[in-house]
Motif scaffolding. Sequence first.
Motif, short mmCIF file in Angstrom:
data_model
loop_
_atom_site.label_atom_id
_atom_site.label_comp_id
_atom_site.label_asym_id
_atom_site.label_seq_id
_atom_site.Cartn_x
_atom_site.Cartn_y
_atom_site.Cartn_z
N VAL A 245 0.83 -1.20 0.00
CA VAL A 245 0.00 0.00 0.00
C VAL A 245 0.86 1.26 0.00
N ALA A 246 1.82 1.32 0.94
CA ALA A 246 2.60 2.54 1.11
C ALA A 246 3.58 2.78 -0.04
N ASP A 247 4.26 1.72 -0.50
CA ASP A 247 5.22 1.89 -1.59
C ASP A 247 4.53 2.40 -2.85
N THR A 248 3.42 1.77 -3.20
CA THR A 248 2.70 2.21 -4.39
C THR A 248 2.04 3.56 -4.16
N LEU B 9 3.25 6.04 -2.39
CA LEU B 9 4.28 7.06 -2.55
C LEU B 9 4.68 7.25 -4.01
N HIS B 10 4.95 6.14 -4.69
CA HIS B 10 5.61 6.22 -5.99
C HIS B 10 4.66 6.26 -7.19
N ALA B 11 3.41 5.84 -7.00
CA ALA B 11 2.45 5.86 -8.11
C ALA B 11 1.29 6.81 -7.88
N LEU B 12 0.87 6.94 -6.62
CA LEU B 12 -0.32 7.73 -6.32
C LEU B 12 -0.01 9.12 -5.78
N GLY B 13 1.26 9.43 -5.59
CA GLY B 13 1.64 10.77 -5.18
C GLY B 13 1.49 11.06 -3.70
N TRP B 14 1.45 10.02 -2.86
CA TRP B 14 1.35 10.23 -1.42
C TRP B 14 2.56 11.00 -0.89
N SER B 15 2.33 11.78 0.14
CA SER B 15 3.44 12.40 0.86
C SER B 15 4.03 11.39 1.83
N ARG B 16 5.22 11.70 2.35
CA ARG B 16 5.83 10.83 3.36
C ARG B 16 4.91 10.68 4.56
N GLU B 17 4.32 11.76 5.03
CA GLU B 17 3.48 11.70 6.22
C GLU B 17 2.20 10.91 5.96
N GLN B 18 1.71 10.95 4.73
CA GLN B 18 0.52 10.16 4.40
C GLN B 18 0.82 8.67 4.50
N ALA B 19 2.00 8.27 4.01
CA ALA B 19 2.40 6.87 4.11
C ALA B 19 2.61 6.47 5.57
N VAL B 20 3.27 7.35 6.32
CA VAL B 20 3.49 7.08 7.74
C VAL B 20 2.14 6.93 8.45
N GLY B 21 1.22 7.84 8.17
CA GLY B 21 -0.09 7.80 8.81
C GLY B 21 -0.86 6.53 8.51
N TYR B 22 -0.77 6.05 7.26
CA TYR B 22 -1.47 4.81 6.91
C TYR B 22 -0.92 3.64 7.72
N LEU C 271 9.67 2.90 13.94
CA LEU C 271 9.81 1.81 12.98
C LEU C 271 9.09 2.16 11.68
N VAL C 272 7.92 2.74 11.78
CA VAL C 272 7.16 3.14 10.59
C VAL C 272 7.92 4.17 9.77
N GLU C 273 8.47 5.17 10.44
CA GLU C 273 9.20 6.20 9.71
C GLU C 273 10.42 5.61 9.00
N GLY C 274 11.10 4.68 9.67
CA GLY C 274 12.23 4.02 9.03
C GLY C 274 11.79 3.21 7.82
N VAL D 272 9.13 3.78 5.87
CA VAL D 272 8.74 4.68 4.78
C VAL D 272 9.98 5.29 4.11
N ASP D 273 10.97 5.65 4.90
CA ASP D 273 12.20 6.17 4.31
C ASP D 273 12.89 5.12 3.46
N ARG D 274 12.79 3.88 3.87
CA ARG D 274 13.35 2.79 3.07
C ARG D 274 12.63 2.69 1.73
N TYR D 275 11.31 2.81 1.72
CA TYR D 275 10.58 2.75 0.45
C TYR D 275 10.99 3.89 -0.48
#
Length: 484
Positions: free
Chosen positions: A387-390, A392-405, A416-419, A421-424
């Motif tokens: 969910v988060a990788d796609t 960020l990279h396909a749907l235009g999510w912000s970093r915080e949006q991915a973290v929040g999900y 752990l979540v922030e780490g 998301v940064d990895r993705y």
Amino acid sequence: MHSSPMRDLADQLSGLMFDHHTLRANLLGLRDDGVLEDHSEEADQSHLLRYREIRREAGRRTAETEDDRITKDLVLHLAQAEIDTIESKIVEFGVSGYLQSAVPELLYFLPQLKSHHAVPQFLATVAERHRAGVAAGRMPVKHLVEQTIALVDQHDVPGLRHYRDVLRNDVLPFGRDTEHAGLCWLPDGEALYRKMIRTHTTLDLDPRELHATGLALVENLKSELGDHRGVRYSSAEEMLHDAEAALRRAETVAPQWFRTVPDQHCAITEVAREAPASTPPHYVPCALDGSRPGTYFVNTKEPHTRLRDIAEATAFHEAVPGHHFESERILLLQDLPLLRRKARVTAFSEGWALYCERLADEMGLYSSEESRLGMLTNEAKRAGRLVADTGLHALGWSREQAVGYLLANTPMPRELVEGEVDRYLAQPGQALAYMMGRLKFDELRTRSDEAGRDVRDFHEVVLSRGRLTLALLDQVVADWLAEG
């Protein structure tokens, strides 16, 4: 060991890959000259021509046997993956503190190299490529550049000060903010992401379909997990003790589940002092010359940030029966081309390792209900990656949006979540390979069980052909089941 035109081509490709990725070759014991990868545009174009020629030649050749068919398909995939990586110019914008980025990988493995003479030129070349990326509009993520600067500031290596200054003065001011951190914000980002999906999962998948798959998996796991949130470690000694106990317990019962059990125990050690605290636990295979055993590296820095609940599942994934059994089994396949034994096929290796986390439950390896819930936590993380990788990279999510999900839908704590998301952001598409590979192993195991096959035979089949694309893995198991 038979020879064939297809095997010769596989040997050509593996030779090219180890000539290209020289650090990897040094770590595998295939060379010890301290030569480092040349990241210059000129070197990339030279390698690109050779990869294209090998791929064209593989396409022209006819595979006469099953073995040659597997080898041919793997040559086609790996050559295309290298072509895609070079054409994507990832070295230009892939600035991060994560292990698979060029400079962090070098710094982490530097103590294992016998010579450091090539380091200054390596750093200067990478710095120049970063500058070229900025000039072409391929900007790195500012947040990750800051992390990289913090990492290099911890080291005293010739040439590193110049590299740090380039990051600080020539790259950081132009970095993308965390609202625009995904590949979709780069020129040709959509096509670039599809290439990364294909490279890591071995399949040409629509990111929106992957996103939907992840959403469904996460929802299914939420009901199993309940409100589990996990407890933390209090000391490095506890972490190492638990890792040792889990691995030895797994080795004891392994013969009931595997036809072939490695003679070599998996070593356990702490992550190098030079590595950042964000470095996850990981496995490094043994050197082909036997100079270094397969080793499970446990990051004991900042124990209070480490979840105790997931430690056992992580050990079963990274070491026994996960990566260690796969890597040791490969050593016995001397009749296969080196390419099929040592190529990076993320979906196969990580899919197998994630499958082993659930297999460990069947094997009765989890020592408590909390550790079993930790297995589910890990599984939710891997499903959330789709969910988060796609996103960020396909749907235009912000970093915080991915973290929040991930915070809202998995039991992982914020750090752990922030780490994650940064990895993705640092390695687009790589994190997708875990669950996609795992789903394929699950599917094939179900087919094997329904056909009444012994689980030990299933494991023997899937680990005895070398590293395979998911399509090849499916065909290998289908052929085995058809034999009756």
